[in-house]
Scaffold this active site. Structure first.
Site, PDB file in Angstrom:
ATOM      1  N   ASP A 171      44.572 169.687 -28.593  1.00 46.93           N
ATOM      2  CA  ASP A 171      44.761 170.510 -29.786  1.00 46.93           C
ATOM      3  C   ASP A 171      44.364 171.967 -29.540  1.00 46.93           C
ATOM      4  O   ASP A 171      44.602 172.831 -30.387  1.00 46.93           O
ATOM      5  CB  ASP A 171      43.981 169.933 -30.965  1.00 46.93           C
ATOM      6  CG  ASP A 171      42.485 169.822 -30.688  1.00 46.93           C
ATOM      7  OD1 ASP A 171      42.077 169.924 -29.511  1.00 46.93           O
ATOM      8  OD2 ASP A 171      41.724 169.611 -31.649  1.00 46.93           O
ATOM      9  N   THR A 173      28.956 172.801 -34.672  1.00 48.17           N
ATOM     10  CA  THR A 173      29.368 172.534 -36.051  1.00 48.17           C
ATOM     11  C   THR A 173      28.594 171.377 -36.664  1.00 48.17           C
ATOM     12  O   THR A 173      28.842 170.982 -37.804  1.00 48.17           O
ATOM     13  CB  THR A 173      30.874 172.219 -36.108  1.00 48.17           C
ATOM     14  OG1 THR A 173      31.160 171.122 -35.226  1.00 48.17           O
ATOM     15  CG2 THR A 173      31.693 173.425 -35.671  1.00 48.17           C
TER      16      THR A 173
END
Length: 436
Positions: free
Chosen positions: A205, A48
């Site tokens: 997460d 990313t």
């Protein structure tokens, strides 16, 4: 037999002692599975950006720890999932990046991962893979029939990362991002099929995404595999870990210099530093206890912070990067600039976001330099600061003449002027000489 293949007992417990385990599926079964022989484990890294950041260090180092315990680590590049974007705990939809850009970022991440995991060493057996290799040719109908049928939409909606997005006022989630967890689960299935992979690790997460993969492998292959998440890197002051006023702390030295990297760790709060020493380094627990005592009795010495800064900077930037970082630190915080700084150190500081102004080869007055670099609010403020003796140039005694001329002739290396206001406020003037 090498140490890395001497699989030790109670491996999960040894990881828990260092605070490396947030959640684990079926922990008793996982502990026994790890202790019984060499296993294959993986962690995914989506491209990313053009560099990994310090938030990636914990999973990378966990793969390396497991490798040293005799297991085979797989670093999985998200050539496919990086084209979609993980929605986990993101408040807004991600922007989609082009294939060309993702390919460029993927190559950069592969080079960085190779600094921590030896993919060329047959004994280490570490693998660098790309999920695009099995995803790009997927048939949509076959994927929906063979994979999608194993997922309940209600189950997916119940995942905290998705629910938080949907419940946020004015937000939502596209089908593209919603499908991310299916692709991640499919990665686990393919790695289990191809490489006998039985453990996926990731940040806490990622728990929901990872456990979907565990369930998919069980349904399709009838095989027990495991999930293990690492504690999220957080700071006690509420600031996001790995963020500074100038931005993200990257592993790429061109984005975050060794000096800026060193300073990030050296300036951590007392309440945070021991935790990071414990989870990110191999500093023995006995030494951690001694550092805890030193921190409690002599907090002004910041011995734990400097130990952490040393360990992390050497890990990411090597001995040369560490020496440069320590050299600049000594120069700026107490010792002579001219005796310690090198020309490349000044260039590094200019990249680090130090208040900076470039001027032609002709001179500029000290007061004007303070103003254009932002060390003074106005030209009048600049004059007052200089006349009060609060400003020095290149580490010399305070200069009290506001009209003192900064020229290439009195610049460090004929180029750089380092201005210091008070004890901690710095700025730099760079003379543009001969078109440079």
């Amino acid at each position: 037999m090498s140490d890395r293949h001497q699989v030790r007992d109670q491996q999960l417990a040894s990881l828990q002692v260092r605070g490396l385990v947030a959640q684990a599926s079926q922990p008793e079964a996982l502990a026994a599975w790890l202790d019984r022989g060499a296993r294959t484990v993986y962690c995914g890294f989506d491209p990313t950006a053009g560099s990994l950041h310090i938030g990636h260090l914990l999973p990378i180092l966990m793969l390396r720890r497991l490798s040293r315990l005799g297991h085979r680590p797989i670093a999985l590049l998200g050539g496919a999932t990086g084209l979609i974007g993980d929605p986990s705990f993101k408040s807004d939809e991600r922007s989609l990046n082009s294939r060309e850009l993702v390919l460029e970022w993927k190559a950069a991440l592969a080079g960085q991962l190779a600094a921590y995991l030896d993919f060329d060493d047959r004994e280490a057996r570490a693998l660098l893979l790309d999920n695009l290799s099995w995803t790009e040719s997927l048939d949509v109908i076959a994927f929906l029939r063979d994979v999608g049928k194993h997922f309940s939409v209600n189950q997916m909606l119940a995942k905290e990362s998705v629910r938080a997005r949907i419940e946020r006022e004015g937000a939502g989630i596209s089908f593209t991002e919603f499908s991310y967890m299916l692709l991640q689960a499919y990665d686990y299935l393919e790695l289990a099929r191809r490489y006998e992979c039985g453990l996926q690790i990731g940040g806490n997460d990622q728990w929901g995404n990872i456990t979907l993969g565990v369930d998919l492998v069980r349904r399709v292959l009838g095989r027990q595999v495991f999930a293990l998440t690492l504690p999220l890197m957080t700071r006690s002051d509420g600031k996001k870990f790995g963020k500074t006023e100038s931005g993200t702390v990257w592993l790429d030295a061109e984005r975050t210099s060794p000096y800026a990297f060193y300073q990030y760790w050296a300036n951590l709060a007392d309440v945070d530093v021991l935790h990071y020493l414990k989870v990110l380094t191999d500093v023995p627990l006995e030494e951690l206890e001694a550092l805890e005592t030193a921190l409690r009795e002599h907090p002004e010495q910041r011995s734990a912070q400097f130990r952490l800064a040393e360990e992390m900077t050497r890990l990411v930037h090597g001995d040369n990067g560490l020496r440069a970082a320590e050299r600049i630190t000594k120069a700026l915080f107490g010792q002579s600039l001219r005796d310690h700084l090198q020309a490349q150190d000044c260039a590094q500081l200019a990249r680090d976001g130090m208040p900076f102004a470039e001027v032609p080869g002709a001179s500029i007055t000290l007061a004007e330099a303070l103003f254009v670099t932002g060390l003074a609010k106005s030209r009048g403020d600049a004059r007052r600061q200089v006349e009060s003796g609060g400003v020095s140039v290149n580490g010399a005694v305070p200069q009290r003449d506001p009209l003192f001329a900064l020229t290439p002739g009195n610049a460090m290396f004929g180029v750089y002027q380092l201005l210091r206001r008070g004890k901690k406020s710095w700025a730099m003037v760079r003379h543009r000489v001969d078109g440079v």
